[in-house]
Scaffold this active site. Structure first.
Site, PDB file in Angstrom:
ATOM      1  N   LYS A 152     -16.336  26.307  54.794  1.00 60.67           N
ATOM      2  CA  LYS A 152     -16.121  25.893  53.404  1.00 60.67           C
ATOM      3  C   LYS A 152     -15.690  24.435  53.412  1.00 60.67           C
ATOM      4  O   LYS A 152     -14.720  24.066  54.098  1.00 60.67           O
ATOM      5  CB  LYS A 152     -15.020  26.764  52.812  1.00 60.67           C
TER       6      LYS A 152
HETATM    7  O1  G3P Z   1     -11.273  30.584  46.368  1.00 64.24           O
HETATM    8  C1  G3P Z   1     -11.194  29.685  45.344  1.00 64.24           C
HETATM    9  C2  G3P Z   1     -10.871  30.251  43.993  1.00 64.24           C
HETATM   10  O2  G3P Z   1     -11.360  31.517  43.833  1.00 64.24           O
HETATM   11  C3  G3P Z   1      -9.452  30.052  43.547  1.00 64.24           C
HETATM   12  O3  G3P Z   1      -9.118  30.752  42.393  1.00 64.24           O
HETATM   13  O4  G3P Z   1      -7.463  31.547  40.725  1.00 64.24           O
HETATM   14  O5  G3P Z   1      -6.783  29.809  42.426  1.00 64.24           O
HETATM   15  O6  G3P Z   1      -8.331  29.244  40.562  1.00 64.24           O
HETATM   16  P1  G3P Z   1      -7.853  30.308  41.475  1.00 64.24           P
END
Ligand code: G3P
Length: 218
Positions: free
Chosen positions: A83
């Site tokens: 990633k």
């Molecule tokens: O993996 C990245 C993403 O899914 C993060 O989510 O909830 O931290 O915006 P969030």
């Protein structure tokens, strides 16, 4: 649409995988920090539990650093996906890693032009963050629709990995918008099965069955 768990918590991954619900897993530095585990050991353990793609994010922000870290992460298991952030160096690393046959997830995508750049760099996956766009009063799902139209129109095969999913509506809307994958926190995956009428109906069936006094296994 494939289901990925967006977590580094081994117990959750083991449980959800046991139900046959997981096609892959995504992690990021914040999720690793939250889990408290050693990064490399955690990725190794996840890759042993789930045979599908496991995203492990580089910590470096420069091209050379990303490439060096990608080498370490790729050596952990064959199903590790590297990633990288959606930056100029990240795109350069994506291009080089793809040329070497490594799967790449380009993360932190918030615009259609960024998605175009990721596809042109040959990304295996692009990760548009739905929830974080919604958080600032923009429309995360609109971006998924736009990327789908762009990739179909231009013939890109980069998979749209809907990320930053916060609730079950995000999942169904992403599926209808044509996302190839949704990566979800474990609680969102668990919430997908829930319906009060299912619970109510099952309770009635159990009660009525009890009344018959019968047994299926005699
Ligand atoms: O993996 C990245 C993403 O899914 C993060 O989510 O909830 O931290 O915006 P969030």
């Amino acid at each position: 649409m494939d289901f990925f768990a967006d977590t580094a918590v081994i117990d959750d991954i083991r449980e959800l995988n046991g139900y046959g619900l997981l096609d892959g897993v995504t992690t990021n530095p914040s999720l690793i920090a939250k889990s408290g585990g050693d990064f490399l050991d955690t990725i190794r353990e996840i890759a042993q539990i789930v045979p599908g793609p496991i995203s492990a994010e580089v910590a470096a922000t420069d091209y050379a650093g990303m490439m060096a870290e990608a080498q370490v992460l790729s050596a952990i298991a064959e199903n590790v996906v590297i990633k990288v952030p959606l930056t100029l160096d990240g795109l350069k690393a994506c291009r080089a890693l793809r040329a070497a046959g490594t799967q790449v997830n380009v993360t932190l995508c918030f615009s259609i032009n960024q998605a175009l750049l990721a596809a042109k760099a040959g990304a295996t996956y692009v990760s548009p963050f739905i929830g974080r766009l919604d958080d600032i009063n923009l429309d995360g799902m609109e971006l998924i629709h736009a990327i789908r139209a762009l990739y179909d129109g231009q013939g890109f095969d980069t998979q749209i990995l809907a990320a930053s999913i916060r609730n079950p509506n995000h999942v169904s809307d992403a599926a209808l918008a044509g996302a190839d994958v949704a990566t979800m926190p474990p609680d969102v995956i668990r919430a997908l099965v829930k319906h009060p009428l299912t619970d109510k109906g099952l309770a009635a069936f159990i009660a009525d069955w009890k009344q018959t006094g019968q047994k299926i296994i005699k």
